[in-house]
Design a protein around this motif. Structure first.
Motif, mmCIF file in Angstrom:
data_model
loop_
_atom_site.group_PDB
_atom_site.id
_atom_site.type_symbol
_atom_site.label_atom_id
_atom_site.label_comp_id
_atom_site.label_asym_id
_atom_site.label_seq_id
_atom_site.Cartn_x
_atom_site.Cartn_y
_atom_site.Cartn_z
ATOM 1 N N SER A 176 59.194 43.472 13.130
ATOM 2 C CA SER A 176 57.745 43.319 13.353
ATOM 3 C C SER A 176 57.356 42.473 14.541
ATOM 4 N N SER A 177 58.311 41.972 15.309
ATOM 5 C CA SER A 177 57.932 41.170 16.468
ATOM 6 C C SER A 177 57.391 42.074 17.577
ATOM 7 N N GLU A 186 50.010 32.526 20.699
ATOM 8 C CA GLU A 186 49.737 32.588 19.263
ATOM 9 C C GLU A 186 50.212 31.343 18.526
ATOM 10 N N ASP A 193 46.196 36.430 10.758
ATOM 11 C CA ASP A 193 47.123 37.405 10.181
ATOM 12 C C ASP A 193 48.354 36.636 9.696
ATOM 13 N N ARG A 196 51.800 38.091 10.640
ATOM 14 C CA ARG A 196 52.178 37.864 12.032
ATOM 15 C C ARG A 196 52.640 36.419 12.239
ATOM 16 N N ASN A 200 56.332 35.197 13.539
ATOM 17 C CA ASN A 200 56.540 34.245 14.626
ATOM 18 C C ASN A 200 57.449 33.099 14.192
#
Length: 323
Positions: A176-177, A186, A193, A196, A200
């Motif tokens: 998902s990166s 970010e 999110d 997300r 990270n």
């Protein structure tokens, strides 16, 4: 996709927990060792005669875990102790390390096992930092930095490549990166999110592992390894109930996931020659890392984007006042 599929459905572990040799005289610190995967790691190392420290925020939970392990393993030369550790409060970590230094002069393996996933949106640390970044990256980074002298102290009389730091990443770091690996903006302005932000933080753990290997491998002799323990049914998903329900068919026991972590901590397949490796379930070196992540973890002067170094520098800056 074959490499990803095999992480969802791993082959049987080749690294058997009961085959681990005696760990008498060695010292281990496990964050989040009171439950889940960390509990199984603590139980295994205690049974093998190690000096095991369970680090966590709850004295009660830690003591209950210690008593449960002692009941399950009645005969051993190992020891168990609890360390108070609050990863989302950077002001407290120096005191944790000082308490550990009062008891030990060396550390053979640090398991950065504790973490948080998808807390309520907007959750922040004591320093006002997005909670997953703070708990999963900044806290462990500062802890590892302050414990570095004790890791280095264990190197001279340990077999080469056996003093290690094991960082806990996740398969989501690959799945998902973003294409560039991580969007550094970010980190200071977190997206609304939680998934997300979790991605990270888990990619950040991988970055920290690679950078630590580069900085303290050949010149100090410390091995730094990241690992995806595998999808396990633990308290990590307590804040993500729907995800836990939807992923239920893919979830395995904490004991299975412990094979991955203990492989990262002890397997002879790893060492100074494989410093910075990434371990996948249930104990294999990942041979097919996504090219965009390889680029992110490679220094600019070597043809990469240098994102892993940038993330290390970000963590260093954020924690500098708490050393």
């Amino acid at each position: 996709m074959g490499a990803q599929f095999s992480q969802f459905f791993p082959p049987r572990p080749s690294f058997q927990l009961d085959k681990l040799p005696s760990q008498k005289g060695k010292v281990f610190l496990i964050t989040g060792g009171a439950s889940g995967i960390g509990f199984k790691i603590a139980e295994t190392l205690y049974a093998k005669g190690g000096r095991v420290y369970i680090a966590g925020r709850s004295q009660q939970n830690g003591q209950e875990a210690i008593e449960a392990i002692q009941r399950a393993v009645p005969q051993t030369e190992g020891t168990l102790d609890f360390l108070h550790l609050v990863l989302d409060d950077l002001t407290s970590i120096k005191d944790t390390v000082a308490a550990f230094q009062d008891k030990e002069s060396r550390l053979d393996v640090l398991f950065n096992n504790a973490g948080v996933s998808q807390p309520p949106l907007g959750s922040v640390s004591k320093q006002g930092i997005e909670l997953q970044l703070a708990t999963n990256c900044l806290g462990p980074f500062l802890l590892t930095k302050l414990l570095h002298p004790m890791l280095a102290a264990a190197v001279p009389d340990a077999a080469a490549g056996t003093v290690r730091v094991v960082w806990t990443s996740s398969q989501v770091a690959e799945l998902s990166s973003p294409p560039e690996g991580m969007i550094m903006a970010e980190l200071t302005t977190p997206p609304k999110d939680n998934v997300r932000n979790y991605v990270n933080s888990k990619l950040g753990n991988w970055f920290l592992s690679v950078e630590m290997a580069r900085r303290y491998g050949s010149n100090v002799g410390i091995v730094s390894v990241a690992q995806n323990p595998g999808a396990a049914n633990t308290n990590l998903l307590r804040n993500a109930k729907w995800m836990k329900i939807l992923s239920w068919p893919l979830l395995h026991s904490a004991e299975m996931a412990a094979h991955t972590v203990l492989y990262a901590g002890f397997s002879n397949d790893l060492g100074l020659d494989h410093n910075g490796a990434y371990v996948i379930p249930w104990g294999r070196i990942h041979q097919d890392v996504a090219p965009n992540l390889v680029t992110a973890m490679t220094l600019k002067e070597d043809g990469g984007s240098g994102l892993a170094k940038d993330f290390w520098d970000f963590c260093d800056e954020k924690t500098r006042d708490y050393c």
